[in-house]
Each structure stands twice: as C-alpha cells, then as structure tokens.
Design a protein around this motif. Structure first.
Motif, PDB file in Angstrom:
ATOM      1  N   SER B 108       0.817  -1.216   0.000  1.00  0.00           N
ATOM      2  CA  SER B 108       0.000   0.000   0.000  1.00  0.00           C
ATOM      3  C   SER B 108       0.851   1.266   0.000  1.00  0.00           C
ATOM      4  O   SER B 108       0.372   2.341  -0.332  1.00  0.00           O
ATOM      5  N   LEU B 109       2.152   1.151   0.326  1.00  0.00           N
ATOM      6  CA  LEU B 109       2.950   2.375   0.298  1.00  0.00           C
ATOM      7  C   LEU B 109       3.249   2.830  -1.125  1.00  0.00           C
ATOM      8  O   LEU B 109       3.718   3.939  -1.340  1.00  0.00           O
ATOM      9  N   MET B 111       1.200   3.852  -2.962  1.00  0.00           N
ATOM     10  CA  MET B 111       0.311   5.003  -3.186  1.00  0.00           C
ATOM     11  C   MET B 111       0.949   6.323  -2.786  1.00  0.00           C
ATOM     12  O   MET B 111       0.511   7.378  -3.223  1.00  0.00           O
ATOM     13  N   VAL B 112       1.962   6.255  -1.920  1.00  0.00           N
ATOM     14  CA  VAL B 112       2.541   7.501  -1.412  1.00  0.00           C
ATOM     15  C   VAL B 112       3.601   8.013  -2.381  1.00  0.00           C
ATOM     16  O   VAL B 112       4.577   7.334  -2.636  1.00  0.00           O
ATOM     17  N   PRO B 113       3.411   9.200  -2.950  1.00  0.00           N
ATOM     18  CA  PRO B 113       4.418   9.738  -3.858  1.00  0.00           C
ATOM     19  C   PRO B 113       5.724   9.991  -3.104  1.00  0.00           C
ATOM     20  O   PRO B 113       5.703  10.477  -1.969  1.00  0.00           O
ATOM     21  N   GLY B 114       6.846   9.655  -3.726  1.00  0.00           N
ATOM     22  CA  GLY B 114       8.131   9.695  -3.052  1.00  0.00           C
ATOM     23  C   GLY B 114       8.479  11.006  -2.390  1.00  0.00           C
ATOM     24  O   GLY B 114       8.941  11.032  -1.253  1.00  0.00           O
ATOM     25  N   ASN B 144      10.765   1.173  -2.108  1.00  0.00           N
ATOM     26  CA  ASN B 144       9.807   1.263  -3.213  1.00  0.00           C
ATOM     27  C   ASN B 144       9.877   0.058  -4.117  1.00  0.00           C
ATOM     28  O   ASN B 144       8.863  -0.504  -4.509  1.00  0.00           O
ATOM     29  N   ALA B 147       8.410  -3.072  -2.655  1.00  0.00           N
ATOM     30  CA  ALA B 147       6.946  -3.090  -2.719  1.00  0.00           C
ATOM     31  C   ALA B 147       6.484  -3.544  -4.100  1.00  0.00           C
ATOM     32  O   ALA B 147       5.620  -4.413  -4.233  1.00  0.00           O
TER      33      ALA B 147
END
Lengths: 309, 272
Positions: B108-109, B111-114, B144, B147
């Motif tokens: 789910s990470l 989804m988080v923009p770097g 990243n 994932a």
C-alpha cells in the motif's frame, strides 16, 4: 485474578509456539517489512509530527501547532507551484492521449512485418536513454545563444522569435513540457501498441465488409476498445507528472521567478536551501492529502466512464 | 487512388515522427565528436576530423561516478530481489496467519508519492549515519522497489503449479529447499523483469542521491553529469561524450534483454 494470569501465561506460550511454528515464514517476510517500515512508514508518521514544528533540522525546534499550515495557505510560492503542476498535469495528459496514440496507430497499420518491427523497436530505444541525459540534451537544444532550436528558427527565417526559452518567464514552463517532443518514445506508446494488437483481426475484417475505412475503424473499434489502456495511461502519467522534479531542478531551479517551480522542488528548496524542515514537512503532508484527493477523483471519474461505456 | 494517398500520408507521418524523435540523439552523438568551433559552425551533421579525445577526457571525469552507479545499482537489485522474493514466496505459497495483512502493508505504500516523505527519509538516513554512503543511497529507493517486487512476484508465484509443490512436500522437501530448488528456477522471467525495472530505477535516480550524497567518492553518474561544466577551450564536446557514456550501460542491457526490458517497463504500470 489467578485465572487471568494463567490465561496470560498460556497466551504468551501460545504466541511463542506459533512463532516457533512459523519461524521460517516470519524470517522470510521480515527483511521486506523492516525496510519498508524504517524507510517508508516511520518517515511518513514523523513527517506529520514534524509539520507542527518550526524546525531547522538541528537545534531549533518550537511547537507551532497548525502555524505551518496557516502560513502555507498564504504562501504565494506554494500556490504558484500547485498552479504550475496542474498545468503540467493537464498538458501531460493531453499529450499522452494524442501523440503516442497516433504513432501506435500508424505503426500497427504498417502491413510489412519487418518494417513494423523496425519502427516498434525504434521508438522503444529512446526510452532506454537515461532521462537525465535527455533533459541535458534539451537544455542545449533550448539554450539562448548557440541553442539548436534558435538556430533552426533563424535558418527558416523566423529569427525574430528567438529567445532563451528556458530563461524567459512566459515560455519556461512550456519549454520544459516541450522536452522530448514529439513525446512518442514512452510507456503510453507501448501500452497503446499492446492494446491495439490484442484487438481481434475478425473485427476489422467485419468492418471492412461493411465498407468502413481506416479512420472509421479507428474511431469505432480502436478508440472504444482501448479505453482501459487510456485510463491506465492517464493514471500513470498523472502520478509521474505530479512528482516532476528533475527538469526544473536541473534546467531552471524553479525560475525565472516561480515560473517553473513544482511542489517537489519547493519541498527540496525549503528544506535544503532555507533549513525550514518543519515547514517543508507540512508542504509534504498537504501535498499527500492533495494527491489522495486527486487519485480518488480520478478513480471516480474512471468508474463513471466505465458505466457510460 | 484515395487509399494509396492515405497510405502515403501515413508513411510520411511515421517517418517524420521517427526522424524528429531520433534526430536530437544523433545531434548528441555528433556533438560528442566535435571541438568547440565545429559545434558552433555546424551542429547539424557529423563534421571531420572526429575528436575521439572528447571521450577520453569525459571518461576521466566520470569514471568514479560510473563505478559508484554500478555499486549502488547492484546492491539495490540484490537487496530488492532477496527481500521481495522471500516475502512473495511466503505470501503466495506458505501458511502464515495474517499474511494478507502483511501483503497489503507492503504494497500500500506504493500510493505515497516519493517526494512527500523526502525530508523525514533524509533525517532517518542521516541519523543512521548513512549520509554520503552507498547504503544511504540504496535503502529508501529499495523500499519502493521491494513493494513493487512483492506485488509482481506474488502474482507470479501464485501462478506456479500447486501439484509440484505438493509432491515436493510429500517427498520431504523443506520450505527453503522448495524455494531454492523449485520456485526460483521456475521464476526466471519474473526475476529478470524485477531486476531490470529495479536496475533502471537505481541507475536513473536523481533526486534521492542529490539529497543524500555530497562527495565524488559515492555520488552516482546521473548526478555527476548535471554538475559537469563546458570547458572554455574545448567547448561542449566532452560534456556530450559524458552524456553518451552515462547512457551506454543501460543501452547495453537493452541490447542483451530487449524483451524482458519492454516487459519490465510495462509491468510496473499495468500491475501498479
């Protein structure tokens, strides 16, 4: 009391037993979980915490409550960055819905297999060149004096239009978007091409029997059938565009003024040029919320267009 | 008649698009072989004499950063492959209570923009005393890639035939033996895909190494080429030569494994 403590003991033993039973499994998932927790989830949580402080990254750390967020609402540079990135996003989507699609159609309509393969592979090769090299190459193309683009303009008698494209406020953002023109060598081209090749030949044959020309086939077969590919392109390119950092960082530093400032670059500058780590964190948190909203809206729009299809 | 006109127009358009796409890269290669005057007088075509010495000058300037990029890329691929293959194996094939939660926790990470967590990531790595080191460049981007790797590999491992696994278990194969002797040999395509995507991400990364490195001893070639300046006497030729050299490793990789390459470029987008 006794019963409870007994239960607790048994619970503990139960956990230890299951740890022992699954020790190989736990050992296997542990590296991934540890790396992701330390370098993603932990920073994510601390960034929310830090956003409530006036903090220079070292010795000064003063609790400010929502102070940073209030400043953010009034911060003209932040607003400019958001406005710029929205322009970039819209331009990126329009570009990627047209140019790579047209190229993919042209390539898939080539009858000769060998020539078709040549063009397919040809448009993939530029994707393999590091993006930074492409950016630096275009820095030279768009430069003020001795810039190739300006020399071209002079050569075709449009010398009056020459200017330092990246250094002029009104053209700099456009110049950054212009990089990589005609924007074909990229993921969207590959996706359209793959989608186009999955469409059954029988459909085209049937259309030909009904007397449909190439354009009619594209409009009535390809465009509707590639809708899922288009959605993928939009979602993916939107995420990419929103994070734009490399181009303004290397080419313009966000300038002239704030003409090419992007949110990612602004976070970087606030933290590393001005040592405003707390404020910078609050920008990150605000942007995260914004990204979530955009993603949510994007998904809603996609779903609704699904229903319409 | 009408049809042949249309075909002609299509042919001309595709050739034109192709030329416009490629010409800038040819300009780069031409430019890398020119001295200052040649570049100013005629940047459009190859002109003689060819100045191959530009390449030796450029190579001297970026040989260390290229070495650094290789080190970071290889460590990055190694960590990513090991961590994501092991985790995906458990999630796809073994029994573990709550493994669904583990799976969603990992992916789910994505989804988080770097850039959103750039600052705290920098602080975490700095506090671990990894500032300006190879490992400091590896870890956050590896998260990243892990994932993404878990996402792709779990799907692939789930598709492997269950009967082979079961017969292996009956034969008394342990979990790790199963992983090493059955799963890995059957998973070469996905391992290639994840390696290539991860390798590309590490080689091309600019923002993270820009933040986390300062010294020439560890910073990668993508950062180094942005810091090169045109020499007053020699002009931009050596600069262009450096850009070409920085591109060569990936172009070589593409030449060797173009199919997995395309697979790798698309897989991330399609699955993510």
């Amino acid at each position: 009391m006794k019963a409870i403590s007994n239960n607790g003991k048994q619970g503990k033993i139960g956990i230890l037993k299951s740890i022992n039973k699954y020790k190989v499994q736990i050992f296997c998932v542990l590296p991934a979980i540890l790396i992701i927790t330390i370098f993603k989830y932990y920073p994510f949580v601390t960034s929310v915490y830090q956003s409530f402080f006036n903090w220079n990254g070292a010795n000064v750390k003063i609790f400010e409550g929502l102070g940073n967020y209030k400043d953010l609402l009034k911060d003209k540079m932040f607003h400019d960055a958001i406005f710029n990135i929205l322009k970039v996003c819209v331009a990126t989507i329009l570009i990627n819905l047209t140019f790579p699609f047209i190229a993919a159609e042209l390539v898939s309509n080539i009858k000769n297999q060998k020539i078709q393969k040549f063009f397919k592979l040809g448009f993939i090769i530029p994707m393999v060149v590091p993006f930074m090299v492409v950016i630096l190459l275009w820095k030279w193309i768009l430069a003020g004096d001795y810039g190739i683009f300006n020399m071209l303009l002079q050569g075709i008698g449009l010398g009056g239009f020459t200017k330092p494209w990246l250094g002029t406020e009104s053209t700099s953002l456009g110049a950054i978007i212009f990089i990589n023109f005609p924007w074909i060598a990229g993921l969207p081209f590959l996706l359209y091409l793959a989608g186009r090749q999955n469409i059954s030949e029988a459909l085209y044959e049937a259309a030909s029997l009904e007397g449909a020309g190439t354009f009619q086939k594209i409009i009535h077969i390809d465009i509707p059938l590639l809708s899922s590919h288009r959605k993928l392109v939009i979602t993916y390119m939107l995420i990419q565009a929103f994070q734009m950092f490399d181009q303004p960082s290397v080419l313009t530093g966000g300038g002239p003024g704030t003409a090419t400032l992007t949110p990612a670059l602004y976070i970087y500058q606030r933290a590393f040029n001005y040592n405003q780590f707390g404020y910078s964190s609050s920008i990150g948190v605000a942007l995260f919320i914004l990204v979530m909203v955009i993603t949510f809206l994007n998904q809603r729009i996609m779903k609704e267009s699904d229903v319409m299809d | 008649m009408k049809k042949s006109k249309l075909n002609l127009a299509a042919g001309v358009s595709i050739i034109l698009l192709f030329v416009i796409t490629f010409y800038p890269f040819f300009l780069l290669i031409f430019g890398s072989l020119k001295n200052k005057m040649q570049l100013v007088n005629n940047p459009w075509f190859l002109t003689f004499p060819l100045h191959f010495e530009n390449y030796s000058i450029a190579f001297g300037q970026i040989v260390r950063p290229i070495f650094n990029s290789f080190v970071v890329t290889f460590i990055g691929i190694g960590i990513t492959l090991v961590a994501s293959a092991l985790a995906a194996f458990v999630i796809a094939q073994l029994e573990l209570p709550g493994k669904k939660i583990v799976y969603y926790y990992i992916i789910s990470l994505l989804m988080v923009p770097g850039f959103v967590i750039l600052i705290p990531q920098f602080l975490v790595v700095r506090d671990m005393h990894l500032y300006d080191t190879y490992l400091g460049q590896v870890f956050p981007p590896a998260a990243n890639n892990i994932a993404m790797g878990v996402l792709l590999m779990t799907t692939f491992f789930k598709g492997l035939s269950k009967s082979i696994m079961e017969s292996a278990k009956v034969e008394g194969c342990s979990n790790m033996q199963m992983f090493a002797r059955i799963v890995l040999p059957l998973s070469k395509p996905i391992i290639a895909t994840v390696s290539i995507t991860t390798g590309l991400n590490f080689w091309n990364n600019y923002m993270w190494p820009l933040i986390i490195t300062t010294s020439k001893n560890v910073s990668p070639v993508i950062v180094a080429v942005t810091r090169l300046k045109a020499n007053i006497k020699l002009g931009e030729g050596p600069l262009f030569a450096a850009y070409v050299i920085a591109s060569i490793p990936i172009l070589l990789l593409f030449a060797v494994a173009s199919e997995q390459f395309v697979e790798g470029i698309t897989a991330g987008a399609v699955k993510g």
